[in-house]
Design an enzyme around this catalytic site. Structure first.
Site, mmCIF file in Angstrom:
data_model
loop_
_atom_site.group_PDB
_atom_site.id
_atom_site.type_symbol
_atom_site.label_atom_id
_atom_site.label_comp_id
_atom_site.label_asym_id
_atom_site.label_seq_id
_atom_site.Cartn_x
_atom_site.Cartn_y
_atom_site.Cartn_z
ATOM 1 N N VAL A 32 -3.906 2.841 0.048
ATOM 2 C CA VAL A 32 -4.448 1.951 -0.854
ATOM 3 C C VAL A 32 -3.268 1.133 -1.633
ATOM 4 C CG1 VAL A 32 -6.479 3.243 -1.371
ATOM 5 C CG2 VAL A 32 -4.502 3.754 -2.614
ATOM 6 N N THR A 40 0.925 -1.186 -0.052
ATOM 7 C CA THR A 40 -0.030 -0.043 0.018
ATOM 8 C C THR A 40 0.786 1.324 -0.058
ATOM 9 O OG1 THR A 40 -0.180 0.170 2.596
ATOM 10 C CG2 THR A 40 -1.858 -1.112 1.073
ATOM 11 N N ASP A 41 0.151 2.294 -0.390
ATOM 12 C CA ASP A 41 0.896 3.674 -0.380
ATOM 13 C C ASP A 41 0.330 4.419 0.724
ATOM 14 O OD1 ASP A 41 -1.564 4.575 -1.145
ATOM 15 O OD2 ASP A 41 -1.184 5.131 -3.143
ATOM 16 N N GLN A 42 0.873 5.743 0.798
ATOM 17 C CA GLN A 42 0.587 6.776 1.948
ATOM 18 C C GLN A 42 -0.876 6.663 2.017
ATOM 19 O OE1 GLN A 42 3.029 10.403 0.982
ATOM 20 N NE2 GLN A 42 3.977 9.983 3.417
#
Length: 138
Positions: free
Chosen positions: A20, A15-17
């Site tokens: 998601v 996931t990213d910041q």
């Protein structure tokens, strides 16, 4: 049409910041789906490589519809969208836990000799794969 399904548990590292799944991870999941389809057809990509043949991606299309999040389980659905004896186009749907489509995609591959990168005719080099792909495609 043969459709392979593979469950993927979304890991935190994917996931990213924003929390998601980072977009490039879907490409990895597509590879997992492709490998599963090939396995269900009775083959292993590693066996092709032992023969000096590799299968690079020559075209890729991805559409993002709905985000997936850490802790969810995605379902990768993979099938042969097109096959002409030289080129293979795999189709993909990645489903969210509620069954909605999160991502769709296609990847086109050509089998080539590892040392020269010259394309081969699959039906000549791997007739068993050819027959299986013919049966499995749309």
């Amino acid at each position: 049409m043969k459709v392979a399904e593979k469950q993927i548990e979304v890991r935190y590292a994917e996931t990213d910041q924003m929390g998601v799944v980072y977009h490039a991870n879907y490409l990895v999941w597509m590879e997992v789906g492709r490998t599963e389809l090939i396995k269900q057809l009775g083959f292993h990509y590693a066996d092709m490589e032992k023969e000096g043949i590799i299968s690079p991606v020559v075209d890729l299309q991805v559409s993002y519809k709905k985000p997936l999040h850490y802790g969810e389980t995605a379902t990768v659905r993979t099938w042969i969208d097109a096959y002409d004896g030289i080129r293979v186009t795999y189709g993909y749907e990645i489903l969210a836990p509620d069954g909605e489509v999160a991502v769709t995609g296609k990847s086109q591959h050509v089998c080539v000799k590892r040392d020269t990168f010259r394309p081969i005719v699959i039906r000549k080099y791997f007739p068993d794969w050819h027959e299986a792909y013919e049966r499995a495609k749309r």
